[in-house]
Design a protein around this motif. Structure first.
Motif, mmCIF file in Angstrom:
data_model
loop_
_atom_site.group_PDB
_atom_site.id
_atom_site.type_symbol
_atom_site.label_atom_id
_atom_site.label_comp_id
_atom_site.label_asym_id
_atom_site.label_seq_id
_atom_site.Cartn_x
_atom_site.Cartn_y
_atom_site.Cartn_z
ATOM 1 N N ASN A 1 0.821 -1.221 0.000
ATOM 2 C CA ASN A 1 0.000 0.000 0.000
ATOM 3 C C ASN A 1 0.854 1.270 0.000
ATOM 4 O O ASN A 1 0.553 2.242 0.690
ATOM 5 C CB ASN A 1 -0.950 0.017 1.213
ATOM 6 N N VAL A 2 1.888 1.279 -0.811
ATOM 7 C CA VAL A 2 2.849 2.374 -0.780
ATOM 8 C C VAL A 2 2.939 3.038 -2.149
ATOM 9 O O VAL A 2 2.833 2.375 -3.190
ATOM 10 C CB VAL A 2 4.239 1.854 -0.342
ATOM 11 N N HIS A 3 3.108 4.342 -2.168
ATOM 12 C CA HIS A 3 3.398 5.068 -3.406
ATOM 13 C C HIS A 3 4.887 4.879 -3.686
ATOM 14 O O HIS A 3 5.734 5.223 -2.856
ATOM 15 C CB HIS A 3 3.069 6.555 -3.259
ATOM 16 N N SER B 1 -0.153 3.060 -5.867
ATOM 17 C CA SER B 1 -0.386 2.171 -4.725
ATOM 18 C C SER B 1 0.149 0.798 -5.096
ATOM 19 O O SER B 1 -0.421 0.112 -5.947
ATOM 20 C CB SER B 1 -1.874 2.083 -4.385
ATOM 21 N N GLY B 2 1.242 0.413 -4.477
ATOM 22 C CA GLY B 2 1.884 -0.822 -4.903
ATOM 23 C C GLY B 2 2.548 -1.553 -3.754
ATOM 24 O O GLY B 2 2.338 -1.249 -2.574
ATOM 25 N N ASP C 1 2.708 -2.479 6.438
ATOM 26 C CA ASP C 1 1.642 -1.702 5.818
ATOM 27 C C ASP C 1 2.120 -0.258 5.714
ATOM 28 O O ASP C 1 2.232 0.450 6.716
ATOM 29 C CB ASP C 1 0.365 -1.785 6.652
ATOM 30 N N ALA C 2 2.411 0.181 4.500
ATOM 31 C CA ALA C 2 2.979 1.504 4.282
ATOM 32 C C ALA C 2 1.944 2.491 3.753
ATOM 33 O O ALA C 2 2.270 3.419 3.003
ATOM 34 C CB ALA C 2 4.163 1.402 3.320
ATOM 35 N N THR C 3 0.696 2.297 4.124
ATOM 36 C CA THR C 3 -0.345 3.247 3.742
ATOM 37 C C THR C 3 0.052 4.652 4.175
ATOM 38 O O THR C 3 0.464 4.861 5.316
ATOM 39 C CB THR C 3 -1.682 2.865 4.394
ATOM 40 N N ALA D 1 13.899 3.892 1.434
ATOM 41 C CA ALA D 1 13.348 4.745 2.487
ATOM 42 C C ALA D 1 11.840 4.829 2.333
ATOM 43 O O ALA D 1 11.326 4.944 1.216
ATOM 44 C CB ALA D 1 13.959 6.142 2.409
ATOM 45 N N LEU D 2 11.133 4.761 3.446
ATOM 46 C CA LEU D 2 9.680 4.962 3.479
ATOM 47 C C LEU D 2 9.411 6.267 4.226
ATOM 48 O O LEU D 2 9.698 6.383 5.424
ATOM 49 C CB LEU D 2 8.983 3.810 4.197
ATOM 50 N N TRP D 3 8.884 7.248 3.488
ATOM 51 C CA TRP D 3 8.614 8.571 4.037
ATOM 52 C C TRP D 3 7.125 8.708 4.339
ATOM 53 O O TRP D 3 6.299 8.419 3.479
ATOM 54 C CB TRP D 3 9.012 9.645 3.035
#
Length: 455
Positions: free
Chosen positions: A8-10, A21-22, A50-52, A383-385
């Motif tokens: 669920n991440v851009h 959303s991937g 879950d990187a929403t 990196a997840l921002w």
């Protein structure tokens, strides 16, 4: 654990189309696959994230730094580069391995907290009898778990030989070459998944002899490692090269065999049209350090023109004493603003700034096949921002939210699939202890410098 699944991440992969959303699936230390949601099947032992509300980018790549300078932040606040160096050389001459270890622990930890997964470091001050300074920073990087590219720097041209640094901080040519060769032979790992690679890095045209420059280039190419130095940072340097060598800085480097795809220069602020053309034609890279260049009044590098002509550019935060608490993510914003201030609002886009900080940096370090973009088969450095916060959420474009404003919170930083930062805190080392180590390094260095009569 067999792997990590981020959902669920851009995704802004840098190379290839963005995915709104991937998912990203990591196996071992590599990216196994990524794509739009449709969720891939579960695998036993997979850690699901879950990187929403998050943006995934490649880990940022810092291609110029001086970690030891964490211990001398805030000094010579209104000086030009040459004035600043003269003021600080005598202080740096007092550093020892404990200072370097503490400064590197804080500096690398701070980089990781700003999204950096790979950092170079240019260490060129080696006062005698102060311990193994190079090993100290390598140990700090190993403990943190960041990918590290230290460059064994050197100076052999002190004031008595017409150089800028005092003689107390220079080394003899033969000992420099022997120590540099030993560093490469001891530490350099050329493997795909390498956490540690060494570069050869005489300091600058105003602190190094022609013989050291040519011998260093031969040594690096004999060992198959990269070359790095400062170049064309200020107009003072150009005047020095014209006076001492009869040519401008890039002409001097060309004469010494220092242009090529295995070379990247720090700063490259004052380049002519012909210099830019030679960088592009030879594959020579540069590390743009906008905050430091602004702090020292050095000028604004011609990054937009360099990119347009096909020259590679990465980013660097430069030493902490010339950019203070500059974040790696913050340098993307500084690069964007500096170029637009000079050339107009179309000079550099948010996505170009992101590429400078990722794939451009990977190219400088010769690791574009391993790092710098999110692609299957590349190392799982990402990196997840968190771009869904109460203020950032007003920006629909997540890459704009990352680059145009202050860096958003860092939800997760993976290096080779291993979590180094989670929810804005270091996980591989004690978060607060890393910061305190930098403050303790400052206090120790100031005491040691005072004992030597420096202030």
């Amino acid at each position: 654990m067999t792997g990590v699944l981020i959902e669920n991440v851009h995704i802004a992969p840098v190379r290839g189309p963005e995915i709104e959303s991937g998912y990203i699936r990591v196996e071992g230390d590599r990216i196994a696959e990524l794509g739009p949601m449709a969720r891939p099947p579960d695998a036993p032992g997979t850690t699901r994230i879950d990187a929403t509300g998050c943006l995934a980018t490649p880990g940022l790549v810092n291609t110029h730094h001086h970690l030891y300078q964490w211990a001398t932040q805030g000094l010579a606040q209104d000086a030009t580069l040459f004035e600043w160096l003269v003021a600080l050389y005598e202080v740096w001459a007092a550093m020892d391995a404990d200072v370097v270890k503490g400064a590197a622990s804080a500096g690398l930890g701070y980089l990781a907290l700003s999204g950096c997964t790979t950092s170079s470091d240019h260490h060129y001050v080696f006062p005698k009898g102060r311990g193994d300074l190079f090993a100290a920073e390598i140990e700090a990087a190993r403990e943190l778990g960041i990918r590290f590219h230290p460059a064994r720097g050197s100076m052999d041209r002190g004031q008595s030989a017409g150089g800028l640094p005092p003689d107390v901080v220079v080394e003899e040519l033969d000992e420099i070459l022997a120590a540099t060769a030993e560093a490469v032979d001891t530490y350099h790992d050329p493997s795909f998944s390498s956490m540690l690679r060494i570069a050869v890095a005489p300091c600058s045209p105003f602190s190094v002899s022609e013989e050291l420059m040519t011998e260093a280039a031969w040594l690096a190419r004999d060992r198959g490692v990269r070359l790095h130095t400062h170049l064309a940072e200020t107009l003072d340097e150009e005047e020095h090269c014209l006076e001492q060598f009869g040519v401008r800085p890039v002409d001097y480097m060309d004469r010494l065999g220092w242009l090529g795809p295995d070379v990247w220069f720090a700063h490259a602020v004052h380049l002519s049209d012909g210099d830019i053309a030679r960088f592009a034609a030879t594959g020579t890279g540069s590390a743009h350090c906008p905050s430091s260049n602004g702090r020292l009044g050095a000028g604004i590098a011609r990054v937009s023109e360099m990119l347009r002509r096909g020259a590679n550019v990465g980013l660097g935060v430069d030493g902490s004493a010339s950019s203070e608490l500059t974040t790696m993510a913050g340098e993307m914003r500084q690069a964007l603003l500096f170029q637009r201030a000079r050339y107009g609002p179309k000079a550099l886009s948010a996505r170009q700034a992101l590429e400078l900080a990722t794939l451009g940096g990977a190219r400088n370090l010769g690791r574009q096949d391993e790092l710098g973009s999110l692609e299957p088969g590349k190392l799982a450095d990402l990196a997840l921002w968190r771009v869904d916060g109460p203020f950032a959420a007003a920006v629909d474009d997540p890459v704009c939210a990352l680059v145009f404003g202050p860096p958003p919170p860092l939800a997760r930083l993976l290096v080779g699939g291993r979590t180094v930062v989670e929810d804005g805190e270091l996980r591989t080392v004690a978060h607060d202890a890393a910061g305190r180590a930098g403050a303790e390094a400052h206090r120790r260095l100031m005491r040691l410098a005072g004992e030597r009569g420096a202030s």
